[in-house]
Motif scaffolding. Structure first.
Motif, PDB file in Angstrom:
ATOM      1  N   ALA A  30      62.012 119.691  38.830  1.00 28.22           N
ATOM      2  CA  ALA A  30      61.684 121.127  38.914  1.00 28.22           C
ATOM      3  C   ALA A  30      62.103 121.852  37.636  1.00 28.22           C
ATOM      4  CB  ALA A  30      62.384 121.741  40.115  1.00 28.22           C
ATOM      5  N   SER A  31      61.422 122.976  37.385  1.00 28.88           N
ATOM      6  CA  SER A  31      61.776 123.801  36.226  1.00 28.88           C
ATOM      7  C   SER A  31      62.356 125.129  36.715  1.00 28.88           C
ATOM      8  CB  SER A  31      60.537 124.085  35.381  1.00 28.88           C
ATOM      9  OG  SER A  31      60.023 122.885  34.881  1.00 28.88           O
ATOM     10  N   TYR A  32      63.423 125.561  36.068  1.00 26.22           N
ATOM     11  CA  TYR A  32      64.088 126.803  36.474  1.00 26.22           C
ATOM     12  C   TYR A  32      64.278 127.698  35.256  1.00 26.22           C
ATOM     13  CZ  TYR A  32      65.480 123.939  40.490  1.00 26.22           C
ATOM     14  OH  TYR A  32      65.480 123.116  41.582  1.00 26.22           O
ATOM     15  N   VAL A  33      64.233 128.993  35.491  1.00 21.98           N
ATOM     16  CA  VAL A  33      64.736 129.908  34.468  1.00 21.98           C
ATOM     17  C   VAL A  33      65.986 130.556  35.047  1.00 21.98           C
ATOM     18  CG1 VAL A  33      62.666 130.485  33.143  1.00 21.98           C
ATOM     19  CG2 VAL A  33      63.161 131.733  35.226  1.00 21.98           C
ATOM     20  N   LEU A  34      66.985 130.647  34.197  1.00 24.16           N
ATOM     21  CA  LEU A  34      68.253 131.251  34.610  1.00 24.16           C
ATOM     22  C   LEU A  34      68.322 132.616  33.952  1.00 24.16           C
ATOM     23  CD1 LEU A  34      71.074 130.987  35.950  1.00 24.16           C
ATOM     24  CD2 LEU A  34      71.852 129.898  33.836  1.00 24.16           C
ATOM     25  N   THR A  35      68.233 133.650  34.770  1.00 27.92           N
ATOM     26  CA  THR A  35      68.261 135.002  34.220  1.00 27.92           C
ATOM     27  C   THR A  35      69.590 135.658  34.585  1.00 27.92           C
ATOM     28  OG1 THR A  35      67.163 135.825  36.193  1.00 27.92           O
ATOM     29  CG2 THR A  35      65.755 135.301  34.312  1.00 27.92           C
ATOM     30  N   GLU A  37      72.200 139.399  33.323  1.00 31.96           N
ATOM     31  CA  GLU A  37      72.538 140.316  32.226  1.00 31.96           C
ATOM     32  C   GLU A  37      73.370 139.593  31.171  1.00 31.96           C
ATOM     33  OE1 GLU A  37      74.492 143.669  33.898  1.00 31.96           O
ATOM     34  OE2 GLU A  37      72.716 144.320  35.008  1.00 31.96           O
ATOM     35  N   ASN A  38      73.403 140.187  29.980  1.00 31.64           N
ATOM     36  CA  ASN A  38      74.263 139.631  28.930  1.00 31.64           C
ATOM     37  C   ASN A  38      75.702 139.615  29.423  1.00 31.64           C
ATOM     38  OD1 ASN A  38      72.192 139.281  27.140  1.00 31.64           O
ATOM     39  ND2 ASN A  38      72.472 141.265  26.144  1.00 31.64           N
ATOM     40  N   GLY A  39      76.388 138.504  29.239  1.00 27.51           N
ATOM     41  CA  GLY A  39      77.788 138.414  29.664  1.00 27.51           C
ATOM     42  C   GLY A  39      77.945 137.988  31.108  1.00 27.51           C
ATOM     43  N   SER A  40      76.840 137.685  31.784  1.00 26.30           N
ATOM     44  CA  SER A  40      76.946 137.290  33.201  1.00 26.30           C
ATOM     45  C   SER A  40      77.421 135.841  33.339  1.00 26.30           C
ATOM     46  CB  SER A  40      75.600 137.481  33.908  1.00 26.30           C
ATOM     47  OG  SER A  40      74.613 136.683  33.291  1.00 26.30           O
ATOM     48  N   GLY A  41      77.338 135.076  32.249  1.00 24.29           N
ATOM     49  CA  GLY A  41      77.863 133.699  32.297  1.00 24.29           C
ATOM     50  C   GLY A  41      76.798 132.626  32.249  1.00 24.29           C
ATOM     51  N   ASP A 196      57.549 135.775  29.075  1.00 24.35           N
ATOM     52  CA  ASP A 196      56.524 134.725  29.009  1.00 24.35           C
ATOM     53  C   ASP A 196      57.045 133.392  29.555  1.00 24.35           C
ATOM     54  OD1 ASP A 196      54.747 136.452  27.955  1.00 24.35           O
ATOM     55  OD2 ASP A 196      55.078 135.863  25.859  1.00 24.35           O
ATOM     56  N   VAL A 197      58.345 133.156  29.405  1.00 27.22           N
ATOM     57  CA  VAL A 197      58.935 131.924  29.947  1.00 27.22           C
ATOM     58  C   VAL A 197      59.149 132.085  31.451  1.00 27.22           C
ATOM     59  CG1 VAL A 197      60.916 130.350  29.850  1.00 27.22           C
ATOM     60  CG2 VAL A 197      60.053 131.384  27.745  1.00 27.22           C
ATOM     61  N   ILE A 198      59.668 133.255  31.826  1.00 29.04           N
ATOM     62  CA  ILE A 198      59.953 133.513  33.247  1.00 29.04           C
ATOM     63  C   ILE A 198      58.671 133.383  34.074  1.00 29.04           C
ATOM     64  CG2 ILE A 198      60.717 135.287  34.897  1.00 29.04           C
ATOM     65  CD1 ILE A 198      62.553 136.337  32.616  1.00 29.04           C
ATOM     66  N   GLU A 199      57.550 133.818  33.480  1.00 26.66           N
ATOM     67  CA  GLU A 199      56.298 133.825  34.229  1.00 26.66           C
ATOM     68  C   GLU A 199      55.482 132.539  34.092  1.00 26.66           C
ATOM     69  OE1 GLU A 199      54.467 137.444  32.959  1.00 26.66           O
ATOM     70  OE2 GLU A 199      55.788 138.681  34.200  1.00 26.66           O
ATOM     71  N   LEU A 200      56.085 131.515  33.507  1.00 30.48           N
ATOM     72  CA  LEU A 200      55.376 130.228  33.416  1.00 30.48           C
ATOM     73  C   LEU A 200      55.086 129.714  34.832  1.00 30.48           C
ATOM     74  CD1 LEU A 200      57.297 128.254  30.624  1.00 30.48           C
ATOM     75  CD2 LEU A 200      54.902 128.960  30.564  1.00 30.48           C
ATOM     76  N   PRO A 201      53.935 129.071  35.038  1.00 30.59           N
ATOM     77  CA  PRO A 201      53.634 128.560  36.381  1.00 30.59           C
ATOM     78  C   PRO A 201      54.635 127.478  36.803  1.00 30.59           C
ATOM     79  CG  PRO A 201      52.013 127.792  34.773  1.00 30.59           C
ATOM     80  CD  PRO A 201      52.855 128.798  34.079  1.00 30.59           C
ATOM     81  N   ASP A 202      54.904 127.416  38.057  1.00 32.26           N
ATOM     82  CA  ASP A 202      55.793 126.413  38.666  1.00 32.26           C
ATOM     83  C   ASP A 202      57.239 126.503  38.186  1.00 32.26           C
ATOM     84  OD1 ASP A 202      53.562 125.354  39.984  1.00 32.26           O
ATOM     85  OD2 ASP A 202      53.078 124.107  38.228  1.00 32.26           O
ATOM     86  N   VAL A 203      57.616 127.660  37.713  1.00 32.23           N
ATOM     87  CA  VAL A 203      59.006 127.830  37.288  1.00 32.23           C
ATOM     88  C   VAL A 203      59.741 128.658  38.340  1.00 32.23           C
ATOM     89  CG1 VAL A 203      60.502 128.957  35.588  1.00 32.23           C
ATOM     90  CG2 VAL A 203      58.588 127.578  34.815  1.00 32.23           C
ATOM     91  N   ARG A 204      60.865 128.121  38.786  1.00 32.33           N
ATOM     92  CA  ARG A 204      61.634 128.847  39.800  1.00 32.33           C
ATOM     93  C   ARG A 204      62.700 129.693  39.117  1.00 32.33           C
ATOM     94  NH1 ARG A 204      61.908 124.284  44.387  1.00 32.33           N
ATOM     95  NH2 ARG A 204      60.180 123.065  43.587  1.00 32.33           N
ATOM     96  N   ARG A 205      63.022 130.778  39.743  1.00 32.48           N
ATOM     97  CA  ARG A 205      63.963 131.690  39.099  1.00 32.48           C
ATOM     98  C   ARG A 205      65.337 131.620  39.756  1.00 32.48           C
ATOM     99  NH1 ARG A 205      62.653 137.901  37.400  1.00 32.48           N
ATOM    100  NH2 ARG A 205      64.745 138.424  36.672  1.00 32.48           N
ATOM    101  N   LEU A 206      66.348 131.509  38.910  1.00 33.84           N
ATOM    102  CA  LEU A 206      67.737 131.584  39.368  1.00 33.84           C
ATOM    103  C   LEU A 206      68.345 132.801  38.679  1.00 33.84           C
ATOM    104  CD1 LEU A 206      68.715 127.874  38.571  1.00 33.84           C
ATOM    105  CD2 LEU A 206      68.176 128.769  40.850  1.00 33.84           C
ATOM    106  N   ASP A 207      68.880 133.726  39.449  1.00 36.73           N
ATOM    107  CA  ASP A 207      69.458 134.917  38.832  1.00 36.73           C
ATOM    108  C   ASP A 207      70.976 134.873  39.005  1.00 36.73           C
ATOM    109  OD1 ASP A 207      69.125 137.313  37.420  1.00 36.73           O
ATOM    110  OD2 ASP A 207      69.462 138.456  39.260  1.00 36.73           O
ATOM    111  N   LEU A 208      71.674 134.963  37.874  1.00 39.39           N
ATOM    112  CA  LEU A 208      73.141 134.973  37.931  1.00 39.39           C
ATOM    113  C   LEU A 208      73.585 136.431  37.903  1.00 39.39           C
ATOM    114  CD1 LEU A 208      75.780 133.368  37.943  1.00 39.39           C
ATOM    115  CD2 LEU A 208      75.594 133.124  35.473  1.00 39.39           C
ATOM    116  N   ALA A 209      74.000 136.918  39.056  1.00 42.82           N
ATOM    117  CA  ALA A 209      74.383 138.334  39.162  1.00 42.82           C
ATOM    118  C   ALA A 209      75.611 138.445  40.048  1.00 42.82           C
ATOM    119  CB  ALA A 209      73.227 139.137  39.757  1.00 42.82           C
TER     120      ALA A 209
END
Lengths: 215, 230
Positions: A30-35, A37-41, A196-209
């Motif tokens: 699987a492909s993930y994007v890790l989003t 804020e700056n400094g979130s780790g 553009d990376v976040i919206e790539l097809p088949d990419v799941r989003r992980l948000d560190l908040a």
């Protein structure tokens, strides 16, 4: 199928708690994007998963094999590859840079040369081979670093902001290469803010908040 | 006038291939090169460990090494003399007044320079170099080799600096070598001896050789320092 699972992963810098992640599971291929804020780790999380930093506590599982973060197991190093936001290229040649991980894995010369040639073609670096790595542009360096990782066919690839501070054309080329990892059945985690990376097809989003991963 | 005559005689000695003079040059270069061959792996190895491994007493070791950079070579010679003399701990080895003793002395003189400069070179390397090697799956030995190759020009500058120090030192060579003609007489001890006898020609000729060696080393040092900053 779960490939890499981290549980109760905590990291603090002094009194500041960066994160305390209850559970994070990466699925095979699987492909993930890790989003976040700056400094979130985000960078620290990737570096811990790559064994470049140690967490305060936590347990890891690779497939069904349990491991400790300290010391980071050597066998896991062969599976997980991390690429810096601004990749470092050794003061050798582009081809030798790409071959570095293969040499570390004691791949014989003949096979190594064939794999490196494949990686050079994949990242379209043929016209740059005579250029010293230190003379390359940011985008070209990123492509060499991606080829250096791709040639190892890692199970897990961790990329820290690969498109940050690149011009439009370099970004386009880098994103194109990132898609290639998805089709290579590598589990990728890309820390980034790039839409553009976040919206790539088949990419799941992980948000560190708030110190937690929100899927 | 005497200086002009002596200088003319010195040039004649140099270009006539005087066997005694070139024998002294050969002793100097042989001793210093052997000392460097021994000191380089030890000094650079210790520098690497100090730069990359945290252990109790590391800080103190760094301070001591930096302090030893300015150690008078005659004191190194004195300590070594006491150790190698007949009553010394290593007296049985009968090394006093041999080239081996001179080599040991020069190793001791070169080590602080090599350790301190290697430590500085490795510490100033981009931290991503080491991390990249680790992230690409390199084992410890390969990581170390990669890092040393990355800072190779700074290491070469360290080697040039250490060689410059040992090839021109007189204190230790005189004490543990004994300035024996054809055996342990090197350029600095010969210059001191010839000058004390009022024989300036050979002193000047050897001084020219030493100056050329020093100039060559310093040019190489400057080159490698320039390369390391590129």
């Amino acid at each position: 199928m779960s490939l890499l699972r981290v549980s109760a992963l905590a990291k603090s810098f002094g009194a500041r708690r960066l994160f305390a992640i209850d559970e994070l599971t990466l699925l095979a291929g699987a492909s993930y994007v890790l989003t976040g804020e700056n400094g979130s780790g985000k960078t620290t999380l990737l570096r811990i998963m790559a064994g470049l930093e140690t967490p305060d506590g936590g347990v890891g599982h690779y497939r069904s094999r349990r491991f400790d973060w300290q010391p980071y197991p050597d066998w896991l190093r062969r599976e997980v590859i991390y690429v810096h936001q601004q990749p470092y290229l050794f003061h050798t040649s582009i081809a030798q840079n790409i071959a570095y991980g293969l040499c570390a894995r004691r791949i014989d010369r003949r096979r190594r040369e064939s794999l490196v040639a494949g990686a050079i073609a994949w990242a379209r670096l043929e016209h740059l081979l005579a250029t010293p790595p230190q003379k390359l542009s940011g985008g070209e360096r990123q492509r060499v670093a991606l080829a250096r990782a791709w040639v190892l066919a890692p199970a897990v690839l961790l990329l820290d902001e690969p498109t940050a501070s690149l011009d439009a054309e370099s970004r386009r080329q880098t994103i194109e290469l990132l898609r290639g990892f998805g089709s290579a059945r590598t589990t990728t985690v890309i820390a980034c803010h790039d839409r553009d990376v976040i919206e790539l097809p088949d990419v799941r989003r992980l948000d560190l908040a708030g110190g937690q991963i929100v899927v | 006038m005497a200086l002009v005559d002596a200088s003319e005689a010195a040039l004649r000695l140099l270009f006539s291939g005087d066997p005694e003079l070139w024998g002294i040059v050969a002793v100097s270069l042989s001793v210093s090169l052997r000392a460097m061959l021994l000191a380089m792996p030890i000094g650079i190895g210790i520098g690497y460990l100090l730069a990359t491994v945290d252990f109790p007493g590391r800080r103190m070791l760094i301070v001591v090494t930096q302090g030893l950079l300015a150690s008078p070579t005659v004191v190194v010679g004195l300590i070594l003399y006491l150790l190698l003399s007949r009553q010394g701990v290593f007296g049985q080895l009968q090394l006093l007044f041999t080239q081996t003793a001179m080599v040991i002395g020069q190793v001791l003189i070169a080590l602080p320079v090599l350790i301190a400069f290697s430590l500085a070179a490795i510490q100033s390397a981009d931290p991503r170099a080491r991390e990249t090697a680790i992230a690409l799956g390199a084992a410890d030995a390969r990581i170390a080799w990669t890092l040393l190759v990355e800072v190779r020009f700074a290491l070469m500058a360290a080697v040039c600096s250490a060689f410059g120090r040992v090839v021109s030192e007189i204190g230790c060579s005189l004490m543990v070598g004994g300035n024996i003609a054809g055996v342990t007489r090197n350029i600095p001890t010969a210059i001191a001896l010839e000058t004390s006898k009022g024989e300036f020609a050979q002193g000047i000729a050897l001084g020219i050789v030493l100056l050329l060696v020093a100039l060559g080393i310093n040019s190489a040092f400057a080159f490698f320092q320039g390369e390391s900053r590129r």
